[in-house]
Write a protein that holds these residues in place. Sequence first.
Motif, PDB file in Angstrom:
ATOM      1  N   ARG A 103       0.821  -1.223   0.000  1.00  0.00           N
ATOM      2  CA  ARG A 103       0.000   0.000   0.000  1.00  0.00           C
ATOM      3  C   ARG A 103       0.852   1.269   0.000  1.00  0.00           C
ATOM      4  NH1 ARG A 103      -5.424  -0.879   1.133  1.00  0.00           N
ATOM      5  NH2 ARG A 103      -5.935  -2.853   2.136  1.00  0.00           N
ATOM      6  N   ILE A 141      -7.333   5.375   9.447  1.00  0.00           N
ATOM      7  CA  ILE A 141      -7.333   3.910   9.376  1.00  0.00           C
ATOM      8  C   ILE A 141      -5.885   3.443   9.297  1.00  0.00           C
ATOM      9  CG2 ILE A 141      -8.200   1.874   8.162  1.00  0.00           C
ATOM     10  CD1 ILE A 141     -10.373   3.438   6.957  1.00  0.00           C
ATOM     11  N   LYS A 143      -3.542   0.384   8.311  1.00  0.00           N
ATOM     12  CA  LYS A 143      -3.670  -0.800   7.444  1.00  0.00           C
ATOM     13  C   LYS A 143      -2.328  -1.511   7.348  1.00  0.00           C
ATOM     14  CE  LYS A 143      -7.079   1.488   4.441  1.00  0.00           C
ATOM     15  NZ  LYS A 143      -7.430   1.914   3.072  1.00  0.00           N
ATOM     16  N   GLN A 154      -7.069  -4.153   8.920  1.00  0.00           N
ATOM     17  CA  GLN A 154      -7.337  -2.713   9.052  1.00  0.00           C
ATOM     18  C   GLN A 154      -7.895  -2.406  10.442  1.00  0.00           C
ATOM     19  OE1 GLN A 154      -9.679  -1.047   5.900  1.00  0.00           O
ATOM     20  NE2 GLN A 154      -8.441  -1.967   4.303  1.00  0.00           N
ATOM     21  N   GLU A 176      -3.570   6.056   7.348  1.00  0.00           N
ATOM     22  CA  GLU A 176      -4.110   7.032   6.394  1.00  0.00           C
ATOM     23  C   GLU A 176      -5.290   7.771   6.991  1.00  0.00           C
ATOM     24  OE1 GLU A 176      -4.635   3.996   3.154  1.00  0.00           O
ATOM     25  OE2 GLU A 176      -6.689   4.764   3.167  1.00  0.00           O
ATOM     26  N   GLY A 177      -5.402   9.037   6.631  1.00  0.00           N
ATOM     27  CA  GLY A 177      -6.508   9.863   7.103  1.00  0.00           C
ATOM     28  C   GLY A 177      -7.813   9.355   6.523  1.00  0.00           C
ATOM     29  N   PHE A 178      -8.874   9.491   7.302  1.00  0.00           N
ATOM     30  CA  PHE A 178     -10.191   9.052   6.851  1.00  0.00           C
ATOM     31  C   PHE A 178     -10.741  10.068   5.862  1.00  0.00           C
ATOM     32  CE2 PHE A 178     -14.653   8.005   7.081  1.00  0.00           C
ATOM     33  CZ  PHE A 178     -14.597   6.634   7.132  1.00  0.00           C
ATOM     34  N   ILE A 179     -11.177   9.587   4.708  1.00  0.00           N
ATOM     35  CA  ILE A 179     -11.689  10.475   3.661  1.00  0.00           C
ATOM     36  C   ILE A 179     -13.207  10.577   3.779  1.00  0.00           C
ATOM     37  CG2 ILE A 179     -11.945  10.750   1.155  1.00  0.00           C
ATOM     38  CD1 ILE A 179      -9.098  11.203   2.128  1.00  0.00           C
ATOM     39  N   GLU A 184     -18.057   5.964  -3.661  1.00  0.00           N
ATOM     40  CA  GLU A 184     -16.833   5.297  -4.124  1.00  0.00           C
ATOM     41  C   GLU A 184     -17.080   4.829  -5.560  1.00  0.00           C
ATOM     42  OE1 GLU A 184     -14.508   2.827  -1.225  1.00  0.00           O
ATOM     43  OE2 GLU A 184     -16.405   2.837  -0.166  1.00  0.00           O
ATOM     44  N   HIS A 207     -19.413  -0.374  -0.354  1.00  0.00           N
ATOM     45  CA  HIS A 207     -18.754  -1.407   0.454  1.00  0.00           C
ATOM     46  C   HIS A 207     -19.474  -1.526   1.791  1.00  0.00           C
ATOM     47  CE1 HIS A 207     -15.572  -0.313  -2.408  1.00  0.00           C
ATOM     48  NE2 HIS A 207     -15.096  -1.530  -2.209  1.00  0.00           N
ATOM     49  N   PHE A 252     -12.211   7.343  -4.029  1.00  0.00           N
ATOM     50  CA  PHE A 252     -13.250   7.965  -3.215  1.00  0.00           C
ATOM     51  C   PHE A 252     -13.686   9.215  -3.970  1.00  0.00           C
ATOM     52  CE2 PHE A 252     -10.192   6.264   0.071  1.00  0.00           C
ATOM     53  CZ  PHE A 252     -10.958   5.162   0.413  1.00  0.00           C
ATOM     54  N   ASN A 261      -7.735   5.440  -3.949  1.00  0.00           N
ATOM     55  CA  ASN A 261      -7.684   4.508  -2.817  1.00  0.00           C
ATOM     56  C   ASN A 261      -6.663   3.407  -3.082  1.00  0.00           C
ATOM     57  OD1 ASN A 261      -8.096   2.900  -0.592  1.00  0.00           O
ATOM     58  ND2 ASN A 261     -10.009   2.023  -1.339  1.00  0.00           N
ATOM     59  N   GLU A 262      -6.934   2.568  -4.079  1.00  0.00           N
ATOM     60  CA  GLU A 262      -5.955   1.515  -4.364  1.00  0.00           C
ATOM     61  C   GLU A 262      -6.113   1.018  -5.787  1.00  0.00           C
ATOM     62  OE1 GLU A 262      -6.425  -1.730  -1.670  1.00  0.00           O
ATOM     63  OE2 GLU A 262      -8.517  -2.052  -2.164  1.00  0.00           O
TER      64      GLU A 262
HETATM   65  P1  AMP Z   1      -9.425  -0.956   1.152  1.00  0.00           P
HETATM   66  O1  AMP Z   1      -9.232  -2.410   1.431  1.00  0.00           O
HETATM   67  O2  AMP Z   1      -8.279  -0.121   1.524  1.00  0.00           O
HETATM   68  O3  AMP Z   1      -9.944  -0.674  -0.223  1.00  0.00           O
HETATM   69  O4  AMP Z   1     -10.624  -0.527   2.127  1.00  0.00           O
HETATM   70  C1  AMP Z   1     -11.914  -1.096   2.016  1.00  0.00           C
HETATM   71  C2  AMP Z   1     -12.975  -0.026   2.211  1.00  0.00           C
HETATM   72  O5  AMP Z   1     -12.797   0.654   3.480  1.00  0.00           O
HETATM   73  C3  AMP Z   1     -12.931   1.100   1.182  1.00  0.00           C
HETATM   74  O6  AMP Z   1     -13.547   0.742  -0.020  1.00  0.00           O
HETATM   75  C4  AMP Z   1     -13.679   2.190   1.952  1.00  0.00           C
HETATM   76  O7  AMP Z   1     -15.065   1.939   1.968  1.00  0.00           O
HETATM   77  C5  AMP Z   1     -13.130   2.031   3.353  1.00  0.00           C
HETATM   78  N1  AMP Z   1     -11.900   2.850   3.498  1.00  0.00           N
HETATM   79  C6  AMP Z   1     -10.624   2.420   3.329  1.00  0.00           C
HETATM   80  N2  AMP Z   1      -9.746   3.425   3.501  1.00  0.00           N
HETATM   81  C7  AMP Z   1     -10.460   4.545   3.762  1.00  0.00           C
HETATM   82  C8  AMP Z   1     -10.131   5.917   4.024  1.00  0.00           C
HETATM   83  N3  AMP Z   1      -8.862   6.350   4.064  1.00  0.00           N
HETATM   84  N4  AMP Z   1     -11.139   6.780   4.245  1.00  0.00           N
HETATM   85  C9  AMP Z   1     -12.432   6.361   4.218  1.00  0.00           C
HETATM   86  N5  AMP Z   1     -12.813   5.087   4.000  1.00  0.00           N
HETATM   87  C10 AMP Z   1     -11.858   4.167   3.768  1.00  0.00           C
END
Ligand code: AMP
Length: 352
Positions: A103, A141, A143, A154, A176-179, A184, A207, A252, A261-262
């Motif tokens: 990541r 969050i 991770k 997470q 990482e800061g919460f967005i 999405e 999600h 996002f 995001n990824e």
């Molecule tokens: P990820 O596995 O990193 O894609 O995270 C799974 C889900 O968690 C994402 O699709 C978002 O719904 C939520 N999420 C992950 N990171 C963030 C973030 N920095 N801010 C807000 N929501 C997040």
Amino acid sequence: MIPPGETIGILGGGQLGRMITIAAAQLGYRTHIYAPEADSIAAGVSDAFTNAAYDNVDAFAGFVADCAVVTYEFENVPVEPLAKIDSVPLHPDPRALEIAQDRLAEKRFVSELGGIPAPFASVTSLDELGTAILDIGTPGILKTRRDGYDGKGQWQIATPSDAASLDLPGKPLVYEGFIDFFAEFSVLLCRGADGDIRFWDTPENVHKGGILSHSTIPAQANVEALVAEARALATKVAEALNYIGVLTLEFFATTDGPVFNEMAPRVHNSGHWTIEGALTSQFENHVRAICGLPMGDTSLSARSVEMRNLIGDDAHDWPDILNDPANHLHLYGKAAARPGRKMGHVTRLTLD
Ligand code: AMP
């Protein structure tokens, strides 16, 4: 060009490999699955199966010798054995895998190309977590850098005191800061060997508990407004990696623009709707791209499409799902419906 009749090797034995196999079979290719799990649901529909660990050198060499091209459906395939594949093409380039597996590397790579991820910091100790929280703030969050998927690995951090009581897993992490997003979405593209890039329509994704619940196409207008910028970034990523095959970037949607995001260097759950909802599916175009064939039309085949994942016990509703003729049911053939396990999906087209 690798013509129909040849064998496509697929690393990974899950539902993505199963759906690539089905698309490959339609085009007259053989498939050979390589996976460490004996009960691979992809192997169940493929022509050949090597059931061995990824670092089993002999098994790996035997697998490669049977294939005209190799691809992967699983993001956490170790990159090292892939470096040994030099007798046949391997697509997408394993550098994409290497970046997407970490990541931190992924966020840095995309930032260098002009993308904007959530504010982030590398964390290896509670002290570093404290500094990251001071710099970035809460909520956030934490991770694991590697091996996390579907919300696994997470930890939500609502206040700085949440961090103090955390038992860190002893693995490299990223905070990482919460967005504060309003939606999405993902960008799905396929790049051919000639550099041609095709995009599918943009799914808006919801999600639940970190796992994709459903995707809706088209996305709402305020998401669509961000798609051009997100596609421009995805194009830069694909070109920087000389990428061949399907690439997915997740975003996002915020009032300040798309926040990266990824990325997934493979076919993606948010593209399953393309099997019935687009003229050519992500699986078919992935096969076409890695074999050097011209790509098919990615246009929508309906006015709108909804894909819903069947997670855990949801799959037991299959008789009701089939009672509605608008539904297209996909079950992956997994034996046990454990909570959080993706058992299948259902796609609904609205034609008029
Ligand atoms: P990820 O596995 O990193 O894609 O995270 C799974 C889900 O968690 C994402 O699709 C978002 O719904 C939520 N999420 C992950 N990171 C963030 C973030 N920095 N801010 C807000 N929501 C997040």
